[in-house]
Design an enzyme around this catalytic site. Sequence first.
Site, short mmCIF file in Angstrom:
data_model
loop_
_atom_site.label_atom_id
_atom_site.label_comp_id
_atom_site.label_asym_id
_atom_site.label_seq_id
_atom_site.Cartn_x
_atom_site.Cartn_y
_atom_site.Cartn_z
N HIS A 115 1.57 4.49 -2.78
CA HIS A 115 1.59 5.96 -2.67
C HIS A 115 2.80 6.55 -3.40
CE1 HIS A 115 -1.78 6.76 -0.02
NE2 HIS A 115 -1.32 6.00 0.96
N GLU A 117 -6.16 6.83 -1.33
CA GLU A 117 -6.13 5.62 -0.49
C GLU A 117 -6.63 4.40 -1.26
OE1 GLU A 117 -4.48 5.44 2.07
OE2 GLU A 117 -4.25 7.55 2.48
N HIS A 160 0.84 -1.20 0.00
CA HIS A 160 0.00 0.00 0.00
C HIS A 160 0.88 1.26 0.00
CE1 HIS A 160 -3.41 2.60 1.38
NE2 HIS A 160 -2.44 3.22 2.03
N GLU A 161 1.92 1.26 0.83
CA GLU A 161 2.79 2.45 0.92
C GLU A 161 3.61 2.63 -0.36
OE1 GLU A 161 2.29 4.61 3.09
OE2 GLU A 161 1.08 3.41 4.46
ZN LIG Z 1 -2.39 5.22 2.56
#
Ligand SMILES: [Zn+2]
Length: 266
Positions: free
Chosen positions: A144, A196, A140-141
């Site tokens: 980003h 997100e 997930h990171e």
């Molecule tokens: Zn996030």
Amino acid sequence: MARRSGGFKIRLIIGLLVAAFAVFQYYSNSSFNEITGEDQHVSLSPEQEIQLGLDGRDYMIQESGGLYQDQEVQQYVDQIGADIVQKSDASKTPYPYEFHVLADPNTVNAFAMPGGQIFITVGLLKRLQSKDQVAGVLGHEVGHVVARHSAQQMEKQKLTQGLVGAAGVVGGDVNSAQYAQMIGNMVNMSYGRADELQSDELGVRFMIQAGYDPSALIGVMEILAEASGGQSQPEFASTHPSPDNRIQKIKEAIDEYGNATSSGDY
Ligand SMILES: [Zn+2]
């Protein structure tokens, strides 16, 4: 009376020109992101993103009570992080990814700075129950970073500043006060819900490509939801849509990428 109104008109016209220029600059700074398949408004180069992340890294480590002093744990995270990056589309990006375990035992959080600096607190790490869940957080990171969310946020801030008449921040000649402010913004940055959801989707994609079980990300959401009761919200949970909605989207991404017969069409 006439003079005052004339002066006002001139100020208004100049103001409109400044605003138009800021908007023009924002929309003319467009670059295609191969991994997400989007045109993005970003004027930072990947080199500048990397530099910002490196500059912010030590500050962030200091603010979070330093690095967690256990080499075995750090290596465990490094190895999963390297898997996620090297075996997925993230390997096509120019960022030198680094994964840092922060010593803060009470904060349940993970976050990313531009250019590949990724952080996870030991408070979160200890709650995770499998390698796949760790891969979910890191994926997930990494999402980003790959999607350049911080750089896009900065561009929007720059647009906002432009609209109130401030000078552009990016462009090579940033003064130190502006620079400090940028780092500060970066640290406190919360992404929008669209960001997100996109990072969840990218996380799922990278997990599958790297051979991890993407459904573990659903367990991560549950752990985070539980942990965020009563304390400040983790980066993950900052502005997100309702957890059910988010888990639903993760399931859709798993179906989409898990059933893909070949890579290369996204
Ligand atoms: Zn996030």
